[in-house]
Design a protein around this motif. Structure first.
Motif, PDB file in Angstrom:
ATOM      1  N   MET A   1       9.413  46.699 -35.964  1.00  0.00           N
ATOM      2  CA  MET A   1       8.248  47.547 -35.807  1.00  0.00           C
ATOM      3  C   MET A   1       8.364  48.255 -34.467  1.00  0.00           C
ATOM      4  SD  MET A   1       5.342  44.942 -37.114  1.00  0.00           S
ATOM      5  CE  MET A   1       6.196  43.499 -36.498  1.00  0.00           C
ATOM      6  N   VAL A   2       8.232  49.541 -34.489  1.00  0.00           N
ATOM      7  CA  VAL A   2       8.458  50.285 -33.269  1.00  0.00           C
ATOM      8  C   VAL A   2       7.269  51.099 -32.793  1.00  0.00           C
ATOM      9  CG1 VAL A   2      10.944  50.425 -33.570  1.00  0.00           C
ATOM     10  CG2 VAL A   2       9.496  52.201 -34.524  1.00  0.00           C
ATOM     11  N   CYS A   3       6.158  51.044 -33.475  1.00  0.00           N
ATOM     12  CA  CYS A   3       5.014  51.825 -33.010  1.00  0.00           C
ATOM     13  C   CYS A   3       3.713  51.096 -33.334  1.00  0.00           C
ATOM     14  CB  CYS A   3       5.011  53.218 -33.630  1.00  0.00           C
ATOM     15  SG  CYS A   3       4.652  53.226 -35.385  1.00  0.00           S
ATOM     16  N   ASN A   4       2.643  51.559 -32.701  1.00  0.00           N
ATOM     17  CA  ASN A   4       1.347  50.919 -32.905  1.00  0.00           C
ATOM     18  C   ASN A   4       0.856  51.045 -34.341  1.00  0.00           C
ATOM     19  OD1 ASN A   4       1.199  50.035 -30.263  1.00  0.00           O
ATOM     20  ND2 ASN A   4       0.287  51.936 -29.558  1.00  0.00           N
ATOM     21  N   ARG A   5       1.195  52.157 -35.010  1.00  0.00           N
ATOM     22  CA  ARG A   5       0.801  52.308 -36.419  1.00  0.00           C
ATOM     23  C   ARG A   5       1.488  51.257 -37.281  1.00  0.00           C
ATOM     24  NH1 ARG A   5       1.777  57.538 -34.862  1.00  0.00           N
ATOM     25  NH2 ARG A   5       3.762  57.501 -35.923  1.00  0.00           N
ATOM     26  N   CYS A   6       2.758  50.996 -36.989  1.00  0.00           N
ATOM     27  CA  CYS A   6       3.496  49.975 -37.742  1.00  0.00           C
ATOM     28  C   CYS A   6       2.834  48.612 -37.568  1.00  0.00           C
ATOM     29  CB  CYS A   6       4.944  49.893 -37.263  1.00  0.00           C
ATOM     30  SG  CYS A   6       5.894  51.398 -37.494  1.00  0.00           S
ATOM     31  N   ILE A   7       2.472  48.308 -36.343  1.00  0.00           N
ATOM     32  CA  ILE A   7       1.826  47.029 -36.042  1.00  0.00           C
ATOM     33  C   ILE A   7       0.517  46.906 -36.812  1.00  0.00           C
ATOM     34  CG2 ILE A   7       0.658  45.735 -34.206  1.00  0.00           C
ATOM     35  CD1 ILE A   7       2.877  46.807 -32.309  1.00  0.00           C
ATOM     36  N   LYS A   8      -0.261  47.964 -36.798  1.00  0.00           N
ATOM     37  CA  LYS A   8      -1.555  47.957 -37.486  1.00  0.00           C
ATOM     38  C   LYS A   8      -1.376  47.750 -38.994  1.00  0.00           C
ATOM     39  CE  LYS A   8      -5.760  50.693 -37.995  1.00  0.00           C
ATOM     40  NZ  LYS A   8      -6.436  51.944 -37.641  1.00  0.00           N
ATOM     41  N   VAL A   9      -0.440  48.462 -39.586  1.00  0.00           N
ATOM     42  CA  VAL A   9      -0.192  48.338 -41.021  1.00  0.00           C
ATOM     43  C   VAL A   9       0.227  46.916 -41.368  1.00  0.00           C
ATOM     44  CG1 VAL A   9       1.387  49.025 -42.881  1.00  0.00           C
ATOM     45  CG2 VAL A   9       0.322  50.764 -41.444  1.00  0.00           C
ATOM     46  N   ILE A  10       1.172  46.373 -40.637  1.00  0.00           N
ATOM     47  CA  ILE A  10       1.661  45.025 -40.924  1.00  0.00           C
ATOM     48  C   ILE A  10       0.538  44.005 -40.758  1.00  0.00           C
ATOM     49  CG2 ILE A  10       3.255  43.197 -40.174  1.00  0.00           C
ATOM     50  CD1 ILE A  10       4.529  45.536 -41.812  1.00  0.00           C
ATOM     51  N   LYS A  11      -0.217  44.115 -39.684  1.00  0.00           N
ATOM     52  CA  LYS A  11      -1.315  43.173 -39.452  1.00  0.00           C
ATOM     53  C   LYS A  11      -2.332  43.236 -40.585  1.00  0.00           C
ATOM     54  CE  LYS A  11      -4.571  41.593 -35.988  1.00  0.00           C
ATOM     55  NZ  LYS A  11      -5.017  41.702 -34.610  1.00  0.00           N
ATOM     56  N   ASN A  12      -2.751  44.435 -40.954  1.00  0.00           N
ATOM     57  CA  ASN A  12      -3.734  44.585 -42.030  1.00  0.00           C
ATOM     58  C   ASN A  12      -3.214  44.070 -43.364  1.00  0.00           C
ATOM     59  OD1 ASN A  12      -5.610  45.669 -40.279  1.00  0.00           O
ATOM     60  ND2 ASN A  12      -5.110  47.789 -40.775  1.00  0.00           N
ATOM     61  N   LEU A  15      -3.116  40.232 -43.317  1.00  0.00           N
ATOM     62  CA  LEU A  15      -4.474  39.694 -43.459  1.00  0.00           C
ATOM     63  C   LEU A  15      -4.952  39.825 -44.908  1.00  0.00           C
ATOM     64  CD1 LEU A  15      -6.091  41.002 -40.146  1.00  0.00           C
ATOM     65  CD2 LEU A  15      -5.559  38.617 -40.720  1.00  0.00           C
ATOM     66  N   GLU A  16      -4.653  40.972 -45.506  1.00  0.00           N
ATOM     67  CA  GLU A  16      -5.018  41.214 -46.902  1.00  0.00           C
ATOM     68  C   GLU A  16      -4.308  40.237 -47.839  1.00  0.00           C
ATOM     69  OE1 GLU A  16      -4.322  45.011 -49.552  1.00  0.00           O
ATOM     70  OE2 GLU A  16      -5.583  45.501 -47.818  1.00  0.00           O
ATOM     71  N   ALA A  17      -3.094  39.845 -47.477  1.00  0.00           N
ATOM     72  CA  ALA A  17      -2.315  38.906 -48.293  1.00  0.00           C
ATOM     73  C   ALA A  17      -2.728  37.457 -48.051  1.00  0.00           C
ATOM     74  CB  ALA A  17      -0.820  39.075 -48.012  1.00  0.00           C
ATOM     75  N   GLY A  18      -3.659  37.254 -47.118  1.00  0.00           N
ATOM     76  CA  GLY A  18      -4.151  35.910 -46.862  1.00  0.00           C
ATOM     77  C   GLY A  18      -3.392  35.139 -45.800  1.00  0.00           C
ATOM     78  N   VAL A  19      -2.592  35.824 -45.010  1.00  0.00           N
ATOM     79  CA  VAL A  19      -1.860  35.169 -43.926  1.00  0.00           C
ATOM     80  C   VAL A  19      -2.728  35.243 -42.673  1.00  0.00           C
ATOM     81  CG1 VAL A  19       0.232  35.199 -42.514  1.00  0.00           C
ATOM     82  CG2 VAL A  19       0.361  35.814 -44.938  1.00  0.00           C
ATOM     83  N   GLU A  20      -2.964  34.104 -42.037  1.00  0.00           N
ATOM     84  CA  GLU A  20      -3.808  34.043 -40.841  1.00  0.00           C
ATOM     85  C   GLU A  20      -2.992  34.483 -39.625  1.00  0.00           C
ATOM     86  OE1 GLU A  20      -6.505  30.805 -38.426  1.00  0.00           O
ATOM     87  OE2 GLU A  20      -5.959  30.362 -40.497  1.00  0.00           O
ATOM     88  N   VAL A  21      -3.099  35.763 -39.314  1.00  0.00           N
ATOM     89  CA  VAL A  21      -2.310  36.381 -38.253  1.00  0.00           C
ATOM     90  C   VAL A  21      -2.956  36.112 -36.896  1.00  0.00           C
ATOM     91  CG1 VAL A  21      -1.440  38.559 -37.347  1.00  0.00           C
ATOM     92  CG2 VAL A  21      -1.552  38.205 -39.811  1.00  0.00           C
ATOM     93  N   VAL A  29       5.836  38.637 -35.238  1.00  0.00           N
ATOM     94  CA  VAL A  29       4.577  38.285 -35.889  1.00  0.00           C
ATOM     95  C   VAL A  29       4.336  36.799 -35.645  1.00  0.00           C
ATOM     96  CG1 VAL A  29       3.352  38.073 -38.092  1.00  0.00           C
ATOM     97  CG2 VAL A  29       4.871  40.016 -37.700  1.00  0.00           C
ATOM     98  N   VAL A  30       3.150  36.479 -35.145  1.00  0.00           N
ATOM     99  CA  VAL A  30       2.764  35.087 -34.945  1.00  0.00           C
ATOM    100  C   VAL A  30       1.607  34.812 -35.894  1.00  0.00           C
ATOM    101  CG1 VAL A  30       1.911  33.381 -33.288  1.00  0.00           C
ATOM    102  CG2 VAL A  30       3.432  35.211 -32.512  1.00  0.00           C
ATOM    103  N   TYR A  31       1.733  33.737 -36.662  1.00  0.00           N
ATOM    104  CA  TYR A  31       0.668  33.420 -37.608  1.00  0.00           C
ATOM    105  C   TYR A  31       0.512  31.917 -37.750  1.00  0.00           C
ATOM    106  CZ  TYR A  31       4.530  32.792 -40.948  1.00  0.00           C
ATOM    107  OH  TYR A  31       5.673  32.375 -41.579  1.00  0.00           O
ATOM    108  N   LYS A  32      -0.704  31.509 -38.148  1.00  0.00           N
ATOM    109  CA  LYS A  32      -0.987  30.101 -38.414  1.00  0.00           C
ATOM    110  C   LYS A  32      -0.795  29.876 -39.898  1.00  0.00           C
ATOM    111  CE  LYS A  32      -4.455  29.700 -34.789  1.00  0.00           C
ATOM    112  NZ  LYS A  32      -5.862  29.464 -34.493  1.00  0.00           N
ATOM    113  N   SER A  33      -0.316  28.703 -40.243  1.00  0.00           N
ATOM    114  CA  SER A  33      -0.077  28.451 -41.656  1.00  0.00           C
ATOM    115  C   SER A  33      -0.243  26.976 -41.994  1.00  0.00           C
ATOM    116  CB  SER A  33       1.334  28.903 -42.023  1.00  0.00           C
ATOM    117  OG  SER A  33       1.590  28.620 -43.378  1.00  0.00           O
ATOM    118  N   LYS A  34      -0.887  26.739 -43.108  1.00  0.00           N
ATOM    119  CA  LYS A  34      -0.972  25.384 -43.655  1.00  0.00           C
ATOM    120  C   LYS A  34       0.134  25.185 -44.681  1.00  0.00           C
ATOM    121  CE  LYS A  34      -5.839  24.987 -42.713  1.00  0.00           C
ATOM    122  NZ  LYS A  34      -7.155  25.306 -43.139  1.00  0.00           N
ATOM    123  N   ASN A  35       0.652  26.292 -45.204  1.00  0.00           N
ATOM    124  CA  ASN A  35       1.733  26.246 -46.179  1.00  0.00           C
ATOM    125  C   ASN A  35       2.788  27.264 -45.729  1.00  0.00           C
ATOM    126  OD1 ASN A  35       3.447  26.539 -48.368  1.00  0.00           O
ATOM    127  ND2 ASN A  35       1.810  26.193 -49.861  1.00  0.00           N
TER     128      ASN A  35
END
Length: 180
Positions: A1-12, A15-21, A29-35
């Motif tokens: 990821m090389v720009c702020n737009r990329c970061i925003k898209v990936i984060k959103n 989150l939409e996929a249910g990954v606790e970012v 990417v740093v995320y919390k996970s139970k699975n």
């Protein structure tokens, strides 16, 4: 990821996929996970769908660090590096320049210096489109010794001179993650 737009898209999308970012930054990417297995697959899917990949191997990670360092360097103008590009990158990546240069050239089929020139030319295009600076000021902001040197380099990379590009009044910029 090389720009702020990329970061925003990936984060959103994560989150939409249910990954606790927890944190998304350039190349990480740093995320919390139970699975972990499930969330890792979701992460891979989101990255793949958006044209990104998980970097595996120290060489690919080093190359990405070099790219990120150079892109960050161009974010704040005038250029804020002391010394040579090689010493700047060695310090930023905590790697001997001869090693990182060799790995970068082998992996990307272009030298670090030529890659940086391509990034600078994209920045020149951006600055021309903003119409805030003249060519001399742009050359100074990007640490060119003079406007003639910038002009020669711009023509070598784009096939047109600075004035021709400015007169086109169109956006012919390349995405920073597509430079090579």
């Amino acid at each position: 990821m090389v720009c702020n737009r990329c970061i925003k898209v990936i984060k959103n999308e994560l989150l939409e996929a249910g990954v606790e970012v927890t944190k998304v930054e350039l190349g990480r990417v740093v995320y919390k996970s139970k699975n972990i297995a499930r969330d890792s697959k979701k992460l891979e899917k989101v990255l793949d769908e958006n044209g990104f990949e998980i970097l595996e191997g120290s060489d690919k990670i080093l190359v990405e660090k070099v790219k990120q360092s150079l892109i960050r360097l161009l974010e704040n103008l005038p250029l804020q590096k002391t010394g040579t590009l090689s010493s700047y990158l060695s310090k930023e990546t905590e790697t001997d320049y001869s090693r990182l240069s060799r790995i970068f050239s082998y992996t990307e089929n272009i030298t670090v210096e030529k890659y940086f020139i391509k990034l600078k030319i994209e920045k020149v295009k951006e600055l021309i489109q903003f119409k805030t600076y003249n060519f001399t000021e742009i050359s100074e902001l990007l640490d060119y010794t003079n406007v003639n040197y910038l002009s020669r380099q711009f023509k070598a990379e784009t096939g047109m001179n600075l004035s021709e590009y400015k007169e086109l009044n169109k956006n012919f910029r390349n995405s920073l993650d597509q430079i090579l």
